[in-house]
Design an enzyme around this catalytic site. Structure first.
Site, PDB file in Angstrom:
ATOM      1  N   SER A 184      44.161  39.182  38.039  1.00 38.57           N
ATOM      2  CA  SER A 184      45.456  39.223  38.736  1.00 38.57           C
ATOM      3  C   SER A 184      45.332  38.883  40.214  1.00 38.57           C
ATOM      4  O   SER A 184      46.306  38.454  40.844  1.00 38.57           O
ATOM      5  CB  SER A 184      46.104  40.605  38.573  1.00 38.57           C
ATOM      6  OG  SER A 184      45.274  41.612  39.144  1.00 38.57           O
ATOM      7  N   GLY A 185      44.145  39.088  40.776  1.00 39.29           N
ATOM      8  CA  GLY A 185      43.944  38.795  42.195  1.00 39.29           C
ATOM      9  C   GLY A 185      43.639  40.017  43.040  1.00 39.29           C
ATOM     10  O   GLY A 185      43.638  39.940  44.273  1.00 39.29           O
ATOM     11  N   LYS A 186      43.366  41.142  42.409  1.00 42.86           N
ATOM     12  CA  LYS A 186      43.111  42.401  43.132  1.00 42.86           C
ATOM     13  C   LYS A 186      41.991  42.256  44.154  1.00 42.86           C
ATOM     14  O   LYS A 186      42.162  42.548  45.338  1.00 42.86           O
ATOM     15  CB  LYS A 186      42.735  43.523  42.147  1.00 42.86           C
ATOM     16  CG  LYS A 186      43.751  43.854  41.111  1.00 42.86           C
ATOM     17  CD  LYS A 186      43.303  45.011  40.244  1.00 42.86           C
ATOM     18  CE  LYS A 186      42.004  44.749  39.503  1.00 42.86           C
ATOM     19  NZ  LYS A 186      42.081  43.582  38.577  1.00 42.86           N
ATOM     20  N   SER A 227      42.199  50.269  36.550  1.00 37.59           N
ATOM     21  CA  SER A 227      42.807  51.605  36.396  1.00 37.59           C
ATOM     22  C   SER A 227      44.097  51.521  35.577  1.00 37.59           C
ATOM     23  O   SER A 227      45.189  51.742  36.107  1.00 37.59           O
ATOM     24  CB  SER A 227      43.075  52.245  37.759  1.00 37.59           C
ATOM     25  OG  SER A 227      43.693  51.366  38.671  1.00 37.59           O
ATOM     26  N   SER A 284      42.823  42.202  34.822  1.00 36.82           N
ATOM     27  CA  SER A 284      41.704  41.347  35.194  1.00 36.82           C
ATOM     28  C   SER A 284      42.219  39.941  35.487  1.00 36.82           C
ATOM     29  O   SER A 284      43.004  39.389  34.723  1.00 36.82           O
ATOM     30  CB  SER A 284      40.689  41.292  34.045  1.00 36.82           C
ATOM     31  OG  SER A 284      39.631  40.408  34.349  1.00 36.82           O
ATOM     32  N   GLY A 292      45.803  46.409  38.608  1.00 33.22           N
ATOM     33  CA  GLY A 292      46.373  45.249  37.935  1.00 33.22           C
ATOM     34  C   GLY A 292      45.392  44.705  36.918  1.00 33.22           C
ATOM     35  O   GLY A 292      44.241  45.143  36.839  1.00 33.22           O
TER      36      GLY A 292
END
Length: 210
Positions: free
Chosen positions: A49-51, A119, A47, A45
């Protein structure tokens, strides 16, 4: 060669005279000992986004419940293993390849891996899936809208990217190809961190139990 009364370790030889060692202690034995199925949970996701946040809390939940886990994160990898790489498309592909190979080693050790990496391109994510094996790959698309990601921009990266201070920044000057076949999708503008973690835990629990 001295004999020890046990089978010799097998060797597979490549065209470049590199020998692949096949050891007695296998991935299956390690998984059985740890009483879990090793999988790679891949968070993709934009930058902001909360990954990493979701991955971090999910790992804590799994760890507290007795699972053996390890987290891989973009900034940490860039500070070590991939500190020699730029953010060109070629180097980003190489970065992902390295991460996939490291993930595979952890999977072979029986560990559940949680990896948070932008990615942005499909071929990068497909590369990871190919290296670790499709059955070992769980892709989680954190599909938070870019407008929300920019509002959360605690690092100031989006502002720098829009000002031209950062080149090849995903979502601004570099494309992000939406995952069309991800295992799960989460929009953190609609779900809280806890809700996101609970959702994923319920979805993956059957995948990781031996």
């Amino acid at each position: 060669m001295k004999k020890y009364g046990i089978p010799n370790i097998l060797q597979e030889m490549s065209e470049n005279n590199i020998f692949k060692q096949v050891f007695h202690v296998t991935r299956e034995l390690r998984s059985k000992k740890l009483n879990q199925k090793p999988v790679l949970i891949w968070f993709t996701g934009l930058s902001g986004s909360g990954k990493t946040t979701i991955s971090n809390f999910l790992e804590k939940l799994l760890f507290d419940k007795g699972y053996s886990t390890f987290s891989l994160d973009g900034d940490n990898i860039r500070n070590g293993l991939s500190k020699d790489l730029t953010f060109s498309e070629k180097d980003r592909y190489e970065n992902i390849r390295r991460i996939a190979e490291v993930s595979k080693l952890f999977l072979d050790s029986g560990i559940i891996v949680l990896a948070s990496f932008i990615s942005p391109l499909k071929n990068q994510r497909d590369l990871v899936k190919t290296i670790v094996g499709e059955k070992n790959f769980i892709e989680v698309f954190i599909k938070t809208p870019i407008e929300v990601c920019e509002k959360r921009d605690v690092k100031g990266l989006y502002k720098k990217a829009r000002n031209g201070e950062i080149k090849n920044f995903t979502g601004i000057s570099s494309k992000y190809e939406l995952p069309l076949e991800s295992s799960f999708e989460i929009d953190t503008s609609k779900l809280s961190v806890q809700e996101s973690v609970n959702f994923l835990y319920e979805k993956i629990i059957n995948e990781i139990n031996e």
